[in-house]
Design an enzyme around this catalytic site. Structure first.
Site, PDB file in Angstrom:
ATOM      1  N   ARG A 220      41.242  28.661  10.234  1.00  0.00           N
ATOM      2  CA  ARG A 220      40.890  29.910  10.932  1.00  0.00           C
ATOM      3  C   ARG A 220      42.101  30.728  11.382  1.00  0.00           C
ATOM      4  O   ARG A 220      41.951  31.802  11.954  1.00  0.00           O
ATOM      5  CB  ARG A 220      39.972  29.599  12.118  1.00  0.00           C
ATOM      6  CG  ARG A 220      38.548  29.311  11.680  1.00  0.00           C
ATOM      7  CD  ARG A 220      37.715  28.809  12.840  1.00  0.00           C
ATOM      8  NE  ARG A 220      38.018  27.412  13.156  1.00  0.00           N
ATOM      9  CZ  ARG A 220      37.666  26.807  14.288  1.00  0.00           C
ATOM     10  NH1 ARG A 220      37.024  27.487  15.221  1.00  0.00           N
ATOM     11  NH2 ARG A 220      37.959  25.537  14.483  1.00  0.00           N
TER      12      ARG A 220
ATOM     13  N   THR B 162      39.533  12.274  13.681  1.00  0.00           N
ATOM     14  CA  THR B 162      40.611  11.929  14.622  1.00  0.00           C
ATOM     15  C   THR B 162      40.841  10.411  14.702  1.00  0.00           C
ATOM     16  O   THR B 162      41.973   9.968  14.906  1.00  0.00           O
ATOM     17  CB  THR B 162      40.291  12.469  16.025  1.00  0.00           C
ATOM     18  OG1 THR B 162      38.950  12.107  16.379  1.00  0.00           O
ATOM     19  CG2 THR B 162      40.408  13.990  16.073  1.00  0.00           C
TER      20      THR B 162
ATOM     21  N   GLY C 130      48.652  18.338  18.372  1.00  0.00           N
ATOM     22  CA  GLY C 130      49.731  19.278  18.057  1.00  0.00           C
ATOM     23  C   GLY C 130      49.373  20.727  18.279  1.00  0.00           C
ATOM     24  O   GLY C 130      50.241  21.605  18.300  1.00  0.00           O
TER      25      GLY C 130
ATOM     26  N   GLU D 169      29.912  13.833  20.517  1.00  0.00           N
ATOM     27  CA  GLU D 169      30.363  15.100  19.931  1.00  0.00           C
ATOM     28  C   GLU D 169      29.256  16.147  19.997  1.00  0.00           C
ATOM     29  O   GLU D 169      28.072  15.823  19.901  1.00  0.00           O
ATOM     30  CB  GLU D 169      30.809  14.881  18.487  1.00  0.00           C
ATOM     31  CG  GLU D 169      32.115  14.120  18.369  1.00  0.00           C
ATOM     32  CD  GLU D 169      33.241  14.759  19.167  1.00  0.00           C
ATOM     33  OE1 GLU D 169      33.603  15.913  18.863  1.00  0.00           O
ATOM     34  OE2 GLU D 169      33.737  14.128  20.124  1.00  0.00           O
TER      35      GLU D 169
ATOM     36  N   TYR E 128      80.376  53.625  16.842  1.00  0.00           N
ATOM     37  CA  TYR E 128      80.317  52.300  16.235  1.00  0.00           C
ATOM     38  C   TYR E 128      81.650  51.583  16.413  1.00  0.00           C
ATOM     39  O   TYR E 128      82.678  52.072  15.946  1.00  0.00           O
ATOM     40  CB  TYR E 128      79.974  52.389  14.737  1.00  0.00           C
ATOM     41  CG  TYR E 128      80.037  51.036  14.079  1.00  0.00           C
ATOM     42  CD1 TYR E 128      79.234  49.987  14.534  1.00  0.00           C
ATOM     43  CD2 TYR E 128      80.922  50.771  13.035  1.00  0.00           C
ATOM     44  CE1 TYR E 128      79.306  48.730  13.961  1.00  0.00           C
ATOM     45  CE2 TYR E 128      80.993  49.510  12.448  1.00  0.00           C
ATOM     46  CZ  TYR E 128      80.182  48.496  12.925  1.00  0.00           C
ATOM     47  OH  TYR E 128      80.258  47.250  12.364  1.00  0.00           O
TER      48      TYR E 128
ATOM     49  N   ASN F  18      89.520  54.658  26.715  1.00  0.00           N
ATOM     50  CA  ASN F  18      88.379  55.565  26.649  1.00  0.00           C
ATOM     51  C   ASN F  18      88.138  55.937  25.198  1.00  0.00           C
ATOM     52  O   ASN F  18      89.022  56.474  24.545  1.00  0.00           O
ATOM     53  CB  ASN F  18      88.669  56.812  27.495  1.00  0.00           C
ATOM     54  CG  ASN F  18      87.394  57.602  27.745  1.00  0.00           C
ATOM     55  OD1 ASN F  18      86.607  57.798  26.814  1.00  0.00           O
ATOM     56  ND2 ASN F  18      87.184  58.041  28.963  1.00  0.00           N
TER      57      ASN F  18
ATOM     58  N   ALA G 298      83.096  60.277  22.216  1.00  0.00           N
ATOM     59  CA  ALA G 298      81.811  60.320  21.515  1.00  0.00           C
ATOM     60  C   ALA G 298      82.000  60.385  20.006  1.00  0.00           C
ATOM     61  O   ALA G 298      82.910  61.043  19.510  1.00  0.00           O
ATOM     62  CB  ALA G 298      81.028  61.536  21.980  1.00  0.00           C
TER      63      ALA G 298
HETATM   64  C1  UD1 Z   1      37.943  16.882  19.099  1.00  0.00           C
HETATM   65  C2  UD1 Z   1      37.191  15.773  19.804  1.00  0.00           C
HETATM   66  C3  UD1 Z   1      36.253  16.376  20.858  1.00  0.00           C
HETATM   67  C4  UD1 Z   1      37.060  17.215  21.835  1.00  0.00           C
HETATM   68  C5  UD1 Z   1      37.853  18.254  21.089  1.00  0.00           C
HETATM   69  C6  UD1 Z   1      38.796  18.942  22.043  1.00  0.00           C
HETATM   70  C7  UD1 Z   1      36.865  13.978  18.182  1.00  0.00           C
HETATM   71  C8  UD1 Z   1      35.936  13.342  17.239  1.00  0.00           C
HETATM   72  N1  UD1 Z   1      36.419  15.040  18.836  1.00  0.00           N
HETATM   73  O1  UD1 Z   1      36.978  17.653  18.393  1.00  0.00           O
HETATM   74  O2  UD1 Z   1      35.592  15.341  21.558  1.00  0.00           O
HETATM   75  O3  UD1 Z   1      36.182  17.830  22.751  1.00  0.00           O
HETATM   76  O4  UD1 Z   1      38.659  17.660  20.049  1.00  0.00           O
HETATM   77  O5  UD1 Z   1      39.403  20.019  21.403  1.00  0.00           O
HETATM   78  O6  UD1 Z   1      37.971  13.496  18.349  1.00  0.00           O
HETATM   79  N2  UD1 Z   1      43.086  15.988  13.387  1.00  0.00           N
HETATM   80  C9  UD1 Z   1      43.818  15.258  12.496  1.00  0.00           C
HETATM   81  N3  UD1 Z   1      43.182  14.645  11.464  1.00  0.00           N
HETATM   82  C10 UD1 Z   1      41.838  14.759  11.279  1.00  0.00           C
HETATM   83  C11 UD1 Z   1      41.092  15.523  12.213  1.00  0.00           C
HETATM   84  C12 UD1 Z   1      41.750  16.130  13.249  1.00  0.00           C
HETATM   85  O7  UD1 Z   1      45.047  15.136  12.616  1.00  0.00           O
HETATM   86  O8  UD1 Z   1      41.333  14.165  10.332  1.00  0.00           O
HETATM   87  C13 UD1 Z   1      43.788  16.628  14.524  1.00  0.00           C
HETATM   88  C14 UD1 Z   1      43.722  18.151  14.477  1.00  0.00           C
HETATM   89  O9  UD1 Z   1      44.892  18.687  13.849  1.00  0.00           O
HETATM   90  C15 UD1 Z   1      43.702  18.530  15.946  1.00  0.00           C
HETATM   91  C16 UD1 Z   1      43.013  17.343  16.600  1.00  0.00           C
HETATM   92  O10 UD1 Z   1      43.146  16.272  15.711  1.00  0.00           O
HETATM   93  O11 UD1 Z   1      44.993  18.650  16.473  1.00  0.00           O
HETATM   94  C17 UD1 Z   1      41.554  17.624  16.925  1.00  0.00           C
HETATM   95  O12 UD1 Z   1      40.879  17.929  15.746  1.00  0.00           O
HETATM   96  P1  UD1 Z   1      39.688  18.969  15.710  1.00  0.00           P
HETATM   97  O13 UD1 Z   1      39.182  19.042  14.336  1.00  0.00           O
HETATM   98  O14 UD1 Z   1      40.065  20.201  16.403  1.00  0.00           O
HETATM   99  O15 UD1 Z   1      38.602  18.173  16.591  1.00  0.00           O
HETATM  100  P2  UD1 Z   1      37.293  18.740  17.244  1.00  0.00           P
HETATM  101  O16 UD1 Z   1      36.201  18.648  16.266  1.00  0.00           O
HETATM  102  O17 UD1 Z   1      37.570  20.038  17.860  1.00  0.00           O
END
Ligand code: UD1
Ligand code: MG
Length: 453
Positions: free
Chosen positions: A16, A80, A102, A151, A363, A374, A377
């Site tokens: 996005r 995650t 991150g 979730e 310049y 001095n 200009a």
């Molecule tokens: C996650 C949490 C949710 C929380 C929300 C807060 C889970 C399952 N859900 O949801 O409970 O309320 O964050 O913002 O953990 N990432 C990876 N690898 C992956 C997926 C994600 O590195 O396979 C990283 C993303 O870069 C990001 C973070 O993990 O930094 C969260 O991922 P995102 O997809 O935003 O999770 P949400 O679905 O928003």
């Protein structure tokens, strides 16, 4: 405390953002979001920091170039829980792990310290309470204790109404990680391995999960699009402006200053609206910066005043100077004390001695200028022949008449005076007037041509 590891999840695609730049490299306060998260993590003095990066994330590694960070590749974004699993080989068997994101750049050190204190050797979870919790994992409590995270897409109607949410940041005991992560299943609404499912596993295993709630929502706010990035940028700038005000800097408007780096200051500094500070800027006591100035990697000594719309980069300015409006100092400009640089004057790779004045439309490049000089200009140091650059040397007390071209390499000795409009190609001797321009001529009896009617 037992050894602490920090894992930063940064493998998400960031679709996005609609950008070729990986999401975690988008800058906030002039620094990639991920670099900021790493910097905060480092303040906790962990034994190690592991960043989980995604497929095609070579650009992330190349940009961050931090020798103290370990990298774990998550080739496919399976959730995650799966992301943390990729970091497992880097983690010691004991101690704890703090998980950060991150793309959540503004979490404060104090909050993370609180979270670690709450874990006290076990687990803890950072939560927030939102008016609109939609999209987030909900915190399910039983008699006050956290028992699970559900979730958003997996919530029933009752759970949807919960306003306490998971920020994603949590502390886990390493000894349990391998077991819990291998128990995760992806039979959920998103077909992902949810890290959030470890909460219920911990509770099953008799490990309590105390919650810590963030002091302000921006601490846990993540960036998914440019709108959220812009909002967090404003928040960061406001935080920085408030810190400056609290430390005694006068700001005409805390909502109209941007600091993309570090601004060091002494007392009684005042800054008008619309100024941008980049890199490392140091302002001495009583320095006044006018509206809409841009300063990047600049040192300004005490009492100097910079008038509006001036642009200074990689420059050193002495005490009691006056610059601008519309002054431009480029890399390598070094001004001694009490120097005046006026409007539409550009100075590059040059030193200007104390009390010298270059006030208008000039310049100065590759020049060494003494004190009490001095420069009139419209003077130009002609430093470039199309291939090579040459230096101009101007002694103390020299007076350069307006509109002079100083063709480098050339020297104007101490006390020399240059007549206006001169093209100087050879040494101008000390204490004498040197003029190098065509003699004025009047043609007697000359008549203007007349239009024929
Ligand atoms: C996650 C949490 C949710 C929380 C929300 C807060 C889970 C399952 N859900 O949801 O409970 O309320 O964050 O913002 O953990 N990432 C990876 N690898 C992956 C997926 C994600 O590195 O396979 C990283 C993303 O870069 C990001 C973070 O993990 O930094 C969260 O991922 P995102 O997809 O935003 O999770 P949400 O679905 O928003
Ligand atoms: Mg998210």
């Amino acid at each position: 405390m037992e050894s602490l590891s920090v894992v930063i999840l940064a493998a998400g695609k960031g679709k996005r953002m609609y950008s070729a730049l990986p999401k975690v490299l988008h800058p906030i306060g002039g620094q990639p979001m991920l670099a900021r998260v790493i910097a905060t993590a480092r303040q906790l003095q962990p034994a190690k920091i592991v960043v989980v990066y995604g497929h095609g994330g070579e650009q992330v590694r190349a940009t961050i170039q931090d020798v103290d960070v370990e990298w774990a590749l998550q080739a496919e974004q399976l959730g995650t829980g799966h992301a943390l699993k990729m970091a497992l080989p880097h983690l010691p068997k004991n101690g704890h792990t703090l998980v950060l994101y991150g793309d959540v750049p503004l979490t404060t050190l104090a909050t993370l310290q609180q979270l670690l204190a709450a874990a006290n050797g076990g687990m803890s979870l950072l939560t927030d309470v939102l008016a609109d919790a939609s999209g987030y994992g909900r915190i399910v409590r039983n008699a006050g204790d956290i028992v699970a995270i559900v979730e958003d897409k997996d919530c029933n109607a009752e759970q949807k109404a919960i306003r306490e949410i998971n920020t994603g940041m949590l502390v886990l005991p390493n000894a349990r990680l391998e077991g819990w992560l291998s128990e995760l299943r992806n039979g959920n609404a998103q077909g992902e391995y949810y890290l959030t499912d470890v909460i219920a596993l911990a509770v099953r295993d008799g490990i309590a999960v105390p919650g810590v709630t963030v002091a302000a929502s921006w601490e846990a706010a993540g960036v998914n699009n440019k709108l959220q990035l812009a909002e967090l940028e404003r928040q960061l700038q406001l935080n920085q402006a408030r810190a400056l005000l609290t430390a005694g800097v006068t700001l005409a408007d805390p909502a109209r200053i941007d600091i993309r780096g570090q601004l060091e200051h002494s007392e009684d500094v005042s800054i008008d609206v619309g100024c941008v500070f980049e890199g490392h800027v140091k302002l001495g006591a009583g320095v006044q910066i006018g509206a809409y100035c841009v300063l990047k990697n600049v040192t300004v000594a005490a009492g100097t005043r910079i008038a509006p719309y001036s642009h200074l980069e990689e420059a050193e300015v002495g005490a009691g100077c006056q610059l601008g409006p519309y002054a431009r100092l480029r890399p390598g400009a070094k001004l001694a004390d009490h120097v005046h640089i006026g409007n539409f004057v550009e100075v590059k790779k040059s030193t200007i001695g104390s009390g010298s004045k270059v006030n208008h439309l000039t310049y100065i490049g590759d020049a060494d200028i003494g004190s009490k000089v001095n420069v009139g200009a419209g003077t130009v140091t002609c430093n470039y022949d199309g291939v090579n650059k040459f230096r101009t040397t101007i002694g103390n007390g020299v007076f350069v008449g307006s509109g002079s071209m100083l063709v480098a390499p050339v020297t104007l000795e101490d006390g020399a005076t240059i007549g206006a409009g001169s093209v100087i190609t050879r040494t101008a001797p000390a204490e004498q007037l040197t003029v190098a321009r065509a003699k004025q001529l009047t043609i007697p009896g000359w008549q203007r041509p007349q239009k024929k009617s």
